[in-house]
Every structure is written in structure tokens, then in C-alpha cells.
Write a protein that holds these residues in place. Structure first.
Motif, PDB file in Angstrom:
ATOM      1  N   LEU A 120       0.967  -1.167  -0.037  1.00 45.02           N
ATOM      2  CA  LEU A 120      -0.026   0.037  -0.131  1.00 45.02           C
ATOM      3  C   LEU A 120       0.986   1.378  -0.109  1.00 45.02           C
ATOM      4  O   LEU A 120       0.479   2.252  -0.685  1.00 45.02           O
ATOM      5  CB  LEU A 120      -1.061  -0.163   1.154  1.00 45.02           C
ATOM      6  N   CYS A 146      -8.065   5.618  -3.528  1.00 41.08           N
ATOM      7  CA  CYS A 146      -9.126   5.435  -2.729  1.00 41.08           C
ATOM      8  C   CYS A 146     -10.477   4.823  -3.270  1.00 41.08           C
ATOM      9  O   CYS A 146     -10.924   4.078  -2.920  1.00 41.08           O
ATOM     10  CB  CYS A 146      -9.319   6.912  -1.706  1.00 41.08           C
ATOM     11  N   SER A 203     -10.393   1.318  -4.131  1.00 38.30           N
ATOM     12  CA  SER A 203     -10.672   0.282  -3.085  1.00 38.30           C
ATOM     13  C   SER A 203     -11.968  -0.124  -2.938  1.00 38.30           C
ATOM     14  O   SER A 203     -12.233  -1.251  -2.415  1.00 38.30           O
ATOM     15  CB  SER A 203      -9.997   1.069  -1.786  1.00 38.30           C
ATOM     16  N   ASP A 225     -14.032   0.773  -0.794  1.00 38.39           N
ATOM     17  CA  ASP A 225     -14.356   0.696   0.588  1.00 38.39           C
ATOM     18  C   ASP A 225     -15.094   2.207   0.950  1.00 38.39           C
ATOM     19  O   ASP A 225     -14.139   3.038   0.891  1.00 38.39           O
ATOM     20  CB  ASP A 225     -13.250   0.494   1.382  1.00 38.39           C
ATOM     21  N   ILE A 275     -12.404   4.366   3.117  1.00 33.45           N
ATOM     22  CA  ILE A 275     -11.108   4.658   2.504  1.00 33.45           C
ATOM     23  C   ILE A 275     -11.576   5.641   1.653  1.00 33.45           C
ATOM     24  O   ILE A 275     -10.919   6.844   1.492  1.00 33.45           O
ATOM     25  CB  ILE A 275     -10.552   3.473   1.704  1.00 33.45           C
ATOM     26  N   CYS A 317      -5.251   4.847   6.017  1.00 32.48           N
ATOM     27  CA  CYS A 317      -5.647   3.600   5.328  1.00 32.48           C
ATOM     28  C   CYS A 317      -5.194   2.379   6.100  1.00 32.48           C
ATOM     29  O   CYS A 317      -5.909   1.478   6.142  1.00 32.48           O
ATOM     30  CB  CYS A 317      -5.553   3.526   3.962  1.00 32.48           C
ATOM     31  N   LEU A 357      -7.247  -0.683   8.029  1.00 28.95           N
ATOM     32  CA  LEU A 357      -7.510  -1.905   7.400  1.00 28.95           C
ATOM     33  C   LEU A 357      -7.190  -2.882   8.443  1.00 28.95           C
ATOM     34  O   LEU A 357      -7.432  -3.976   8.714  1.00 28.95           O
ATOM     35  CB  LEU A 357      -6.802  -1.909   6.248  1.00 28.95           C
ATOM     36  N   VAL A 379     -10.514  -5.791   0.195  1.00 32.46           N
ATOM     37  CA  VAL A 379     -10.101  -4.329  -0.010  1.00 32.46           C
ATOM     38  C   VAL A 379      -8.838  -4.489  -0.737  1.00 32.46           C
ATOM     39  O   VAL A 379      -8.399  -3.902  -1.824  1.00 32.46           O
ATOM     40  CB  VAL A 379     -10.179  -3.525   1.013  1.00 32.46           C
ATOM     41  N   VAL A 380      -7.716  -5.083  -0.109  1.00 30.76           N
ATOM     42  CA  VAL A 380      -6.353  -5.383  -0.612  1.00 30.76           C
ATOM     43  C   VAL A 380      -6.379  -5.794  -1.914  1.00 30.76           C
ATOM     44  O   VAL A 380      -5.553  -5.382  -3.004  1.00 30.76           O
ATOM     45  CB  VAL A 380      -5.386  -5.948   0.177  1.00 30.76           C
ATOM     46  N   ARG A 415      -8.841  -5.976  -4.141  1.00 28.72           N
ATOM     47  CA  ARG A 415      -9.292  -5.125  -5.300  1.00 28.72           C
ATOM     48  C   ARG A 415      -8.264  -4.097  -5.858  1.00 28.72           C
ATOM     49  O   ARG A 415      -8.176  -3.565  -6.766  1.00 28.72           O
ATOM     50  CB  ARG A 415     -10.511  -4.255  -4.836  1.00 28.72           C
ATOM     51  N   LEU A 416      -7.452  -3.562  -4.845  1.00 23.34           N
ATOM     52  CA  LEU A 416      -6.342  -2.608  -5.082  1.00 23.34           C
ATOM     53  C   LEU A 416      -5.285  -3.346  -5.948  1.00 23.34           C
ATOM     54  O   LEU A 416      -4.738  -2.600  -6.725  1.00 23.34           O
ATOM     55  CB  LEU A 416      -5.711  -1.969  -3.889  1.00 23.34           C
TER      56      LEU A 416
END
Length: 375
Positions: free
Chosen positions: A177, A190, A193, A195, A198, A215, A219, A230-231, A233-234
Motif C-alpha cells: 500500500l 481510494c 478500493s 471501501d 477509505i 488507510c 484496514l 479490499v487489498v 481490489r487494489l
């Protein structure tokens, strides 16, 4: 207005539910922690200068005769070749780390963590001014940068490895990140994410570095599965190949560390923050990590490090089933009165003058407390 985000897992799916809150994350507190860790005030700069001055005049020598019955456990993660991190901030590079090792070898008695534990438990004599160096996660540079420096000065160390990451090309998500926020517009990150919290943090006008840390702090407070979603998706939106500073050891490299006399401890299978898991999940993380290390190295590990230093009475009780001793990130010195399953450690990725001051201050304060309690 207080910023509170509500996150909940429904029927095995990770969704936001504003009607049935289960896990509340205080975003004000998250931002405050991020700022305190990334925006040093003038008082911090003054303190750093005082520590450097105290080291140059030899104040750390004052604790030499006053260290009986105490020991220090230091913790690091990785050491790198470059002098600055992705945000231009000083990091512990190989030269500064070697200064640490020279200082510790000269002023203290470096021992393996297992030897320190034996001394604390009364099975062996606790060496005077004992200090144990520990490294968390299992990065490849622990072998190629750290171990040669330790060997050159005859300093032992204990390496806690995350068995599910050994031999992979994956990242430790927090470092990933950090790299991601340094490469791409923070607002874009952001939004990607997915989320709500975020995305809300991205609208607060925070500096990129504070936003990244906020962030990360946020998390860490989520259930592990929600955080991983979430991670992931990034990762899909911004794929970044892992670099040499963040690459994990292979199993052959772990065995090489062990062959050279360094101690290998357990750090879970997936680096899950154990207080965010069910007790059944905690048990599986601990047992799988221990069993894998025994299978790969031929010896059952007796030492454990809690990821992120996080534990509670139930997690500690489970750890006691599998390990003799465990370390946290709670800062402090150890003594025979310390609980072996919740041993404190001192974070050491600082300049050697700051490390010297921290150790001296803690030893002197401990001795002062003893004198105050004496009849």
C-alpha cells in the motif's frame, strides 16, 4: 462531526451495513494515529537532538552498573540498501544497522531469544545486560543484508517467519500500500478500493503519506477477510511487482539462516492479526505455522511473534498450547516477572543514538522504580 464507519460481514459476504453495526471503526482516531506517526512536531526534533547529544557525551554508559535482572528484546523487520524510503524519510539502511550491531556488541550481551527466555524462566542464568535481536515477517534481505553483518560481529538473532508467504512473490500488504500510494494519485487509489471509509478518508484533504497511514491503520481494524478483499481490489486495479526490498525468503534460504546458527521462530501462516479472527481460525493459524516449520526445518519452533503485536487473553492462551514463549510489540524491558507469552519488545529501526537513549532511559527508570519500592 465524529467520523465512524460501520463494516459488517453478512452471510459470508463482505458488505457495508448501516443498520446492523458490528465492527465500528473510529476514523477520527485512525487519522489521529496516522498523523502522530507521520508528522513529527518540533518537540520530536528537539528530542532527537537531545538523544544524539546524550549519545555523543556517553550518557548511555550510566546504565552499565544498573542493568541486573533486566533484558531487552529489540525488533526489526527489514534492512535495505538505500538510505530513504519511498516517502523520502530516513530508513534503517545497512550502514546504520551495522552501527546498531557494533553498539550492541560493545555495550550489551547479545543472545538468542531462546537463551533470554531460559534466563527469564529460571532454567539458566540471565546474562547481565542481555539483549536479543528479532526480525519479523521473513524478508529475503534478512539473509542477504542482515545476516552477514550479524555474523561479522558475532551477534545472534531470531527470525520470525510467516510460513504462508515464504517462497511466494507476494507483498506484505502494508508495504504494498505504501508503494502504491507513492506511485498513483491518492484519490484514485481510494476510489479503486471500493471501501466507503477509505473513499471518505480520500476526501479529507490529508497529505498522501498521512492518508496512506490512515488507510493502513483502518484496514488493520477490520476483520481479516474484509481487509483482504479490499487489498485484493487494489491489487487488481494497480498490479505492482514485488521488489527486492520486499521479497520474502524461500524455504532454502530459511534453512540457510538456520544452518548459520540463527534461530527461526513462528509468525503465523498468513500474518493475520489474530485478535480479528475467531478462536478456531487463530488455532489453525498457530498450528499450521508450527507444523510447517517443523516439517521444513526438522525442529519444532518454541518461539512465536504475534503479527502486529496484537493479542488478548484468549489468543495468548491458544499460543501457550503451541509455543513456550511469545513476543508482542508492547514497548518495555523484560524481567523474570514478565509473562513468557506476552514479552515486550522495543522497536529498533531508529538511529543508533536514539536506540542507545531508549535502552538507557528504560534501564534507569526500571532501577529507579525498584529503589522507590525498596523498604
Amino acid at each position: 462531526m465524529k467520523l465512524v464507519n460501520t463494516f459488517v460481514a453478512l452471510d459470508g459476504r463482505n458488505e457495508v451495513d448501516l443498520e446492523r453495526p458490528r465492527n465500528l471503526v473510529d476514523l477520527d482516531r485512525v487519522v489521529s494515529r496516522a498523523r502522530s506517526g507521520t508528522e513529527p512536531r518540533w518537540t520530536s526534533r528537539v528530542a532527537k537532538g537531545v538523544k544524539a547529544l546524550s549519545y555523543s557525551v556517553g550518557l548511555h554508559l550510566a546504565s552499565r552498573p544498573m542493568a541486573e535482572g533486566n533484558a531487552a528484546i529489540l525488533f526489526y523487520h527489514k534492512v535495505q540498501r538505500r538510505q530513504v524510503g519511498v516517502w523520502g524519510e530516513p530508513v534503517l539502511d545497512v550502514r546504520e544497522f551495522e552501527r546498531h550491531v557494533i553498539f550492541l556488541a560493545r555495550e550489551y550481551q547479545p543472545v538468542l531469544l531462546s537463551e533470554l527466555v531460559a534466563g527469564l524462566s529460571g532454567r539458566a542464568r540471565l546474562p547481565r545486560r542481555a539483549v536479543a535481536l528479532t526480525f519479523d515477517d521473513g524478508y529475503r534481505n534478512n539473509l542477504h543484508l542482515v545476516a552477514p553483518i550479524l555474523a561479522r560481529h558475532g551477534v545472534p538473532a531470531t527470525f520470525f517467519v510467516t510460513t504462508g508467504l515464504i517462497g511466494t512473490e507476494g507483498w506484505m500488504w502494508a508495504y504494498e500500500l505504501e508503494d502504491l500510494f507513492s506511485r498513483y494519485p491518492p484519490e484514485q487509489v481510494c476510489r479503486a478500493s471500493g471501501d466507503p471509509a477509505i473513499m471518505r478518508l480520500g476526501l479529507l484533504g490529508l497529505s498522501p503519506r498521512v492518508l496512506m497511514m490512515a488507510c493502513v491503520e483502518y484496514l488493520k481494524e477490520l476483520p481479516h477477510g474484509v481487509m483482504l478483499d479490499v487489498v485484493e481490489r487494489l491489487r487488481v486495479a494497480f498490479p505492482i511487482p514485488v521488489d527486492d526490498e520486499n521479497r520474502f525468503l524461500s524455504w532454502d534460504e530459511v534453512r540457510e539462516l538456520s544452518h548459520h546458527g540463527f534461530e527461526i521462530g513462528a509468525h503465523t501462516r498468513n500474518h493475520s492479526i489474530l485478535t480479528r479472527l475467531s478462536l478456531d481460525e487463530v488455532d489453525r493459524e498457530l498450528r499450521a505455522c508450527r507444523d510447517t516449520l517443523e516439517e521444513e526445518l526438522g525442529v519444532r519452533p518454541m518461539l512465536f511473534a504475534y503479527p502486529n503485536g496484537a493479542t488478548n487473553p484468549a489468543v495468548t492462551a491458544l499460543a501457550s498450547r503451541y509455543f513456550e514463549a511469545a513476543v508482542t510489540t508492547q514497548s518495555g524491558l523484560c524481567s523474570p516477572a514478565s509473562g513468557l507469552l506476552e514479552l515486550p519488545r522495543i522497536g529498533a529501526p531508529v538511529q543508533v543514538s536514539e536506540l542507545a537513549f531508549e535502552l538507557t532511559w528504560r534501564y534507569l527508570r526500571t532501577q529507579a522504580s525498584r529503589f522507590a519500592l525498596a523498604p
